[in-house]
Design a protein around this motif. Structure first.
Motif, mmCIF file in Angstrom:
data_model
loop_
_atom_site.group_PDB
_atom_site.id
_atom_site.type_symbol
_atom_site.label_atom_id
_atom_site.label_comp_id
_atom_site.label_asym_id
_atom_site.label_seq_id
_atom_site.Cartn_x
_atom_site.Cartn_y
_atom_site.Cartn_z
ATOM 1 N N TRP A 6 -5.091 1.990 3.534
ATOM 2 C CA TRP A 6 -4.250 0.731 3.722
ATOM 3 C C TRP A 6 -4.995 -0.031 4.968
ATOM 4 O O TRP A 6 -5.769 0.732 5.680
ATOM 5 C CB TRP A 6 -2.647 0.875 3.959
ATOM 6 N N LEU B 102 0.896 4.074 -2.972
ATOM 7 C CA LEU B 102 0.782 5.683 -2.678
ATOM 8 C C LEU B 102 1.889 6.200 -3.172
ATOM 9 O O LEU B 102 1.651 7.533 -3.727
ATOM 10 C CB LEU B 102 0.605 5.842 -1.022
ATOM 11 N N ARG C 279 -4.043 14.049 -3.513
ATOM 12 C CA ARG C 279 -3.616 12.722 -3.121
ATOM 13 C C ARG C 279 -4.586 11.953 -2.230
ATOM 14 O O ARG C 279 -4.989 12.600 -1.309
ATOM 15 C CB ARG C 279 -2.165 12.731 -2.599
ATOM 16 N N GLY D 234 -5.009 7.776 -0.221
ATOM 17 C CA GLY D 234 -4.688 6.312 -0.148
ATOM 18 C C GLY D 234 -5.438 5.749 0.961
ATOM 19 O O GLY D 234 -5.712 6.386 1.959
ATOM 20 N N ALA E 179 0.974 -1.214 -0.048
ATOM 21 C CA ALA E 179 0.035 0.027 -0.021
ATOM 22 C C ALA E 179 0.893 1.158 0.047
ATOM 23 O O ALA E 179 0.612 2.362 -0.746
ATOM 24 C CB ALA E 179 -1.071 0.179 1.205
ATOM 25 N N SER F 172 -6.889 5.855 6.677
ATOM 26 C CA SER F 172 -6.623 6.226 4.950
ATOM 27 C C SER F 172 -5.995 7.684 5.327
ATOM 28 O O SER F 172 -5.709 8.380 6.272
ATOM 29 C CB SER F 172 -8.037 6.580 4.397
#
Length: 101
Positions: free
Chosen positions: A31, A10, A27, A29, A6, A39
């Motif tokens: 995980w 990212l 941005r 991401g 992850a 997040s």
């Protein structure tokens, strides 16, 4: 292992996004780990000599931390301000000025 994958994913998203537009960016991401899913979401922009960004991190138990900041430079002096808001609503604001001689 999934955390490493992850993180690598990212990093790829961050690099690809940075190449797409230097003035404004977004941005995000997520995980997953043994305690749940977390997040991060970030946005930023630069215009007229001032850059700003906002980052929100949400932990696996739902608590969020938000950091907002901006910086501007003029005549060899840069000034920045950053405000962090914790999951219970408390805030901390920091300011810094750096001058070049």
């Amino acid at each position: 292992m999934s955390k490493l994958i992850a993180t690598a994913a990212l990093a790829v998203v961050l690099i690809a996004g940075a190449a797409a537009d230097a003035e404004a960016w977004t941005r995000s991401g997520t995980w997953s780990g043994p305690r749940g899913t977390a997040s991060v979401s970030a946005t930023g922009s630069c215009a007229g000599g001032t850059c700003s960004r906002q980052i929100t991190r949400t932990g696996p138990y739902g608590g969020s931390v938000t950091r907002q900041g901006s910086a501007s430079c003029s005549g060899g002096t840069c000034t920045g301000t950053r405000t962090t808001t914790g999951p219970y609503g408390g805030t901390v604001t920091r300011q810094r000025t750096i001058s070049r001689y």
